[in-house]
Write a protein that holds these residues in place. Structure first.
Motif: not given
Ligand code: SF4
Ligand code: FES
Lengths: 203, 150
Positions: A57-69, A72-78
């Motif tokens: 939704g236009g926001w970038t945030k940091l998330a723990a990928s092992c928990l984050y479900p 749709k349309n997520l953009v993830v940068r590892t």
């Protein structure tokens, strides 16, 4: 089950509902480094080393990928400057506790983490909870657990179970540091030198 | 504490594992500490592993795994009490009871604890014994107050 489409490192990835970002990435061979994750165990989110950048939704945030479900349309940068900075800091903090941990040292090279960045406070355990959770979830024995809290938090073996542990030791290889073996050794030594236990074994 | 009493407390909470903390709190307030045998009983009845009970019992300061005295002394060392002489109150209490903060005397009469704020700074220095607040207390009054307890 409905399919969810998202983008990880510019790649279109298909995942099913309820999956985590980490699982979706692993499915297509994208590696996200983890410290407290284990395929057989429930996600725990203790180390935050699996942190990724998530855009929705236009926001970038940091998330723990092992928990984050997945959504749709997520953009993830590892990997990104931000992500690397977070991982480097986590490593430096953990290395002040467990300076000799091989796994941490290898990562430190990759992320340019300085193991002397913070004053050493060698408590060895990095509180990943792998040992405690493995014993509870897989072995269903709960022979090892956490005690105390905050800076004093540590793991502790149950003296009455030490014989069982002697024959199992399955958690040993999970520990990224040597804290687990040390804690086991300490409890085992206390059990064998305690007169009340000796009497029991003689009976 | 005998098993019947423990069972009574557990039954009051329908033997629900989710009531673990309530059960422990009740045992703590009645028995003043949580002996290992008691925790084993609770573990068995509520079907909660002992390691998890241990985790919780060591997490909250309200629980004690060692015997506590009949009377709990809490001396506030917060800023307001500190500048008004809390240290001298503490020194007096230590001299009289012979114990340091965190300790319990051999007769199980007193347990001494320092706290960081009791929430009534205007009354500083403050000493609380068994929930009773002794405010604006001088070292001499501290000694008098402590002598009243059996
Ligand atoms: S002892 Fe090892 S496996 Fe267990 S929590 Fe500590 S670092 Fe993790
Ligand atoms: S692997 Fe995700 S928080 Fe540890």
């Amino acid at each position: 089950m409905s399919k969810i489409l998202l983008k990880i490192d510019g790649k279109d990835v298909e995942a099913s509902e309820g999956m985590t970002i980490l699982e979706a990435a692993q499915n297509v061979g994208i590696v996200i480094p983890t410290l407290c994750h284990h395929d057989k165990l429930e996600p725990y989110g203790a180390c935050r080393f699996c942190t990724v950048e998530v855009e929705s939704g236009g926001w970038t945030k940091l998330a723990a990928s092992c928990l984050y479900p997945v959504e749709k349309n997520l953009v993830v940068r590892t990997r990104s400057e931000k992500v690397d900075r977070v991982r480097k800091m986590i490593l430096q903090l953990l290395l002040s506790h467990a300076p000799d941990a091989r796994e941490l040292q290898d990562f430190a090279k990759e992320y340019g983490a300085d193991k002397d960045r913070f004053e050493k406070e060698a408590s060895f355990c990095i509180h990943c909870g792998l040992c405690v959770r493995y014993c509870a979830e897989v072995k269903k024995k709960d022979a090892v657990g956490f005690i105390n809290r905050g800076a004093k938090r540590e793991i502790s073996f149950t003296p009455e179970m030490i014989e069982y542990c002697w024959n199992c030791k399955e958690c040993f290889s999970l520990c990224p540091t040597e804290a687990l073996q040390a804690a086991y050794g300490l409890t085992a030594a206390l059990v064998s030198s305690s007169p009340s236990c000796e009497r029991k074994s003689e009976e | 504490m005998d098993n019947d009493r423990i069972d009574q407390i557990i039954d009051k909470h329908q033997g629900e594992a989710s009531s673990l903390i309530q059960v422990l709190l009740e045992i703590q307030s009645e028995n003043r500490w949580l002996p290992k045998e008691t925790l084993e009983r609770v573990s068995e009845k509520l079907q909660v592993p002992l390691t998890r009970i241990q985790h919780i019992a060591t997490f909250y300061k309200a629980f004690s795994l060692v015997p506590k005295g009949r009377h709990g002394i809490h001396i506030c060392m917060g800023t307001a009490c500190h500048v008004r002489g809390a240290q001298r109150v503490l020194d007096t209490a230590q001299d009289l009871t012979g114990i340091k903060p965190g300790e319990t005397d051999l007769d199980l009469k007193f347990s001494l604890e320092t706290v960081n704020c009791l929430g009534c700074c205007a009354l500083g220095p403050v000493m609380e014994i068994d929930g009773k607040i002794h405010g604006k207390i001088s070292p001499a009054e501290t000694a008098d107050a402590l002598k009243k307890y059996e």
